[in-house]
Design a protein around this motif. Sequence first.
Motif, PDB file in Angstrom:
ATOM      1  N   GLY A 133       0.788  -1.228   0.000  1.00  0.00           N
ATOM      2  CA  GLY A 133       0.000   0.000   0.000  1.00  0.00           C
ATOM      3  C   GLY A 133       0.820   1.279   0.000  1.00  0.00           C
ATOM      4  O   GLY A 133       0.377   2.298   0.514  1.00  0.00           O
ATOM      5  N   THR A 134       2.007   1.240  -0.587  1.00  0.00           N
ATOM      6  CA  THR A 134       2.837   2.444  -0.658  1.00  0.00           C
ATOM      7  C   THR A 134       2.781   3.015  -2.078  1.00  0.00           C
ATOM      8  O   THR A 134       2.388   2.315  -3.017  1.00  0.00           O
ATOM      9  N   PRO A 135       3.184   4.284  -2.260  1.00  0.00           N
ATOM     10  CA  PRO A 135       3.158   4.879  -3.600  1.00  0.00           C
ATOM     11  C   PRO A 135       4.040   4.146  -4.621  1.00  0.00           C
ATOM     12  O   PRO A 135       3.806   4.217  -5.811  1.00  0.00           O
ATOM     13  N   GLU A 136       5.062   3.453  -4.147  1.00  0.00           N
ATOM     14  CA  GLU A 136       5.979   2.757  -5.054  1.00  0.00           C
ATOM     15  C   GLU A 136       5.445   1.392  -5.506  1.00  0.00           C
ATOM     16  O   GLU A 136       6.028   0.761  -6.384  1.00  0.00           O
ATOM     17  N   THR A 137       4.392   0.909  -4.870  1.00  0.00           N
ATOM     18  CA  THR A 137       3.864  -0.419  -5.194  1.00  0.00           C
ATOM     19  C   THR A 137       2.523  -0.286  -5.893  1.00  0.00           C
ATOM     20  O   THR A 137       1.840   0.732  -5.766  1.00  0.00           O
TER      21      THR A 137
END
Length: 62
Positions: free
Chosen positions: A39-43
Amino acid sequence: MSDQPWNPGLSLTYVGHTVLRTMELHKSHLFIDRGAYLGTPETQLLVLEHKDVLGWLVRGPG
């Protein structure tokens, strides 16, 4: 793609549980886990249509 991306004697196999920054094809194994559970911006969630993937493999890189 790795140096040995496709082995015509093997079926294409979709693989998860190994989070990678991009999907990778190695020896007929397509690693598709982009870490959406984090749930991070990079994923992100990666959704593929099998017939499209096969079309990419037939055409090759380019």
